[in-house]
Design a protein around this motif. Sequence first.
Motif, short mmCIF file in Angstrom:
data_model
loop_
_atom_site.label_atom_id
_atom_site.label_comp_id
_atom_site.label_asym_id
_atom_site.label_seq_id
_atom_site.Cartn_x
_atom_site.Cartn_y
_atom_site.Cartn_z
N HIS A 49 -12.48 4.28 -5.98
CA HIS A 49 -13.51 3.26 -6.17
C HIS A 49 -14.91 3.86 -5.98
O HIS A 49 -15.15 4.57 -5.01
CB HIS A 49 -13.43 2.17 -5.11
N VAL A 50 -15.81 3.51 -6.89
CA VAL A 50 -17.24 3.69 -6.62
C VAL A 50 -17.79 2.27 -6.48
O VAL A 50 -17.59 1.44 -7.38
CB VAL A 50 -17.94 4.43 -7.77
N VAL A 51 -18.43 1.99 -5.35
CA VAL A 51 -18.92 0.61 -5.12
C VAL A 51 -20.40 0.56 -5.50
O VAL A 51 -21.22 1.33 -4.99
CB VAL A 51 -18.72 0.19 -3.65
N LEU A 52 -20.70 -0.33 -6.43
CA LEU A 52 -22.07 -0.46 -6.94
C LEU A 52 -22.70 -1.76 -6.48
O LEU A 52 -22.01 -2.78 -6.40
CB LEU A 52 -22.07 -0.50 -8.48
N GLN A 53 -23.99 -1.71 -6.22
CA GLN A 53 -24.75 -2.96 -6.08
C GLN A 53 -25.64 -3.03 -7.31
O GLN A 53 -26.45 -2.13 -7.55
CB GLN A 53 -25.59 -2.92 -4.82
N TRP A 54 -25.46 -4.07 -8.11
CA TRP A 54 -26.13 -4.11 -9.41
C TRP A 54 -26.48 -5.56 -9.75
O TRP A 54 -25.77 -6.23 -10.51
CB TRP A 54 -25.20 -3.50 -10.46
N ALA B 170 -22.14 7.56 -12.28
CA ALA B 170 -22.18 6.12 -12.58
C ALA B 170 -23.44 5.79 -13.37
O ALA B 170 -23.40 5.05 -14.35
CB ALA B 170 -22.14 5.32 -11.28
N ARG B 171 -24.57 6.36 -12.95
CA ARG B 171 -25.83 6.07 -13.64
C ARG B 171 -25.79 6.60 -15.07
O ARG B 171 -26.23 5.94 -16.00
CB ARG B 171 -27.00 6.66 -12.86
N THR B 172 -25.23 7.81 -15.24
CA THR B 172 -25.17 8.39 -16.59
C THR B 172 -24.30 7.53 -17.50
O THR B 172 -24.69 7.18 -18.62
CB THR B 172 -24.56 9.82 -16.51
N ALA C 203 -31.42 -1.10 -18.15
CA ALA C 203 -30.39 -2.00 -17.58
C ALA C 203 -29.95 -1.56 -16.19
O ALA C 203 -29.43 -2.38 -15.42
CB ALA C 203 -29.18 -2.05 -18.51
N ILE C 204 -30.17 -0.29 -15.84
CA ILE C 204 -29.67 0.17 -14.54
C ILE C 204 -30.79 0.38 -13.52
O ILE C 204 -30.59 1.01 -12.50
CB ILE C 204 -28.84 1.47 -14.68
N ARG C 205 -31.96 -0.20 -13.80
CA ARG C 205 -33.09 0.10 -12.90
C ARG C 205 -32.84 -0.39 -11.48
O ARG C 205 -33.33 0.20 -10.52
CB ARG C 205 -34.41 -0.45 -13.46
N ASP C 206 -32.04 -1.45 -11.29
CA ASP C 206 -31.78 -1.92 -9.92
C ASP C 206 -30.36 -1.57 -9.46
O ASP C 206 -29.83 -2.16 -8.52
CB ASP C 206 -32.01 -3.43 -9.79
N LEU C 207 -29.75 -0.59 -10.11
CA LEU C 207 -28.38 -0.18 -9.74
C LEU C 207 -28.42 0.75 -8.52
O LEU C 207 -29.16 1.73 -8.51
CB LEU C 207 -27.72 0.56 -10.91
#
Length: 409
Positions: free
Chosen positions: A257-262, A320-322, A332-336
């Motif tokens: 798992h990679v846990v993201l806050q998005w 994840a960002r890539t 779309a990922i500026r607040d990831l």
Amino acid sequence: MTDLIIVGAGPAGLAAAHAARARGLSVLILEARPRIGGRVVTALIGGHPVDLGAHWLHAGPINPVVALARGKGWRLKRAPVETHLFVNGRRQRPAQVAGYHAAFGRADRALAAMAGRPDDQDDDDVAAASLPPLGRWTRPVRAITGLVCGRPLTEVSAHDFASSEYADNLFSPEGFGTLLARLGRDLPVALDTPVTAIDWSGRMVRLTTPRGVAEALKVLVTAPPAVLEGGAIRFTPPLPEITQAAFAAFQPAVYEHVVLQWPSAPFQGADRIATLTGRRLPGLGLLTRLDGTALHYLELDGPLSQACGPDRLAKAARLARTILADQFGARAIRDLKVLTATDWQADSLARGSWSSVPPGHASIRDMLAVPVAERLAFAGEATDHAQWGTVGGAWMQGTLAVERLFGPT
Ligand SMILES: Cc1cc2nc3c(=O)[nH]c(=O)nc-3n(C[C@H](O)[C@H](O)[C@H](O)COP(=O)(O)OP(=O)(O)OC[C@H]3O[C@@H](n4cnc5c(N)ncnc54)[C@H](O)[C@@H]3O)c2cc1C
């Protein structure tokens, strides 16, 4: 004088301890970690329970943990079946999503047909070979199926893969690890007590730990096959060749798992699955908006997990960002934020997420489930068929192992 010592306080060990106590046997669990639960553990992240190991309660109708939780009145909720589907970053229309689901259905039917065939070693082909051509969905269906079974389908036994039952899934809103910890609360467990040697040459079995030697009439070992294959426990006399061959044949499944806050993720609806495919990736799985929060899981298969290497969190974050920028664009990922990334393969007490069976070895789960002697047996997710790789399977096998060691009630 202890009737049964259990090595490992994961689901199989906890189930075995309950089964032994129900028979009036004296029991003790020796656990190497400072906590119970094994590969089922919940962490509080931003105040929300997040499972870092098992998350889904699979196969609801046959899963013993589901029955137990319901019996105790603990809340479970249905897991999602609807899927977000993005190809090259574009949300697919309902007709296309239906086509994707239909392709999965055809793949499932082909695999079920394989499961119905006799379990013949010579006939045990690679799982990938039993999948029919699925047109534009061939690559994503293979990739997602490989992700959820923990190995590329080219490395998995068709018979073994087909024997599993995954329908009707549930979640625990408190976290699966919280639920397991509660199921183990009243059991006698010695934590921080790794077993390094087991002598089963005499009438009593002797277990060596850094805290001293323990003795019991019978011993059940629930440490994962990959840990045992690595020599973590020395057995005297050595284990029979057939048992050693089974350990050597299992291959570790990788699912991390990679846990993201998005907060601004382009998914609506709590707990839905997203499949991302196209451009550079054949298929990638995401579980979105855990419980309606801004938290998401991005799931990594073996190659992606390996690409993260030792400097894990930073590399997983970059990956994840890539991937997500490639799909949805940089804005779309500026607040990831990437909060954490698991590494069960490097965990010396797990050595993988569960155990996978390679082609030609469909019988090793059964081989390992047969007690080595009247006083020594192995059990865990690896010894189950319909629920291999899962908590439900491990729990079932822990219970059955007590019956195999002590006879039917
Ligand atoms: C990231 C991830 C996601 C998963 N997702 C799901 C899911 O959604 N649903 C699901 O059902 N399953 C899932 N699984 C699989 C599930 O966690 C396992 O199938 C299950 O935990 C197996 O239980 P077990 O008792 O066989 O082994 P474990 O849980 O590994 O327990 C074995 C115990 O033995 C202990 N041990 C090892 N060596 C020694 C020693 N020498 N001495 C003493 N103790 C020792 C270990 O510390 C551990 O506590 C997932 C696993 C991972 C890692």
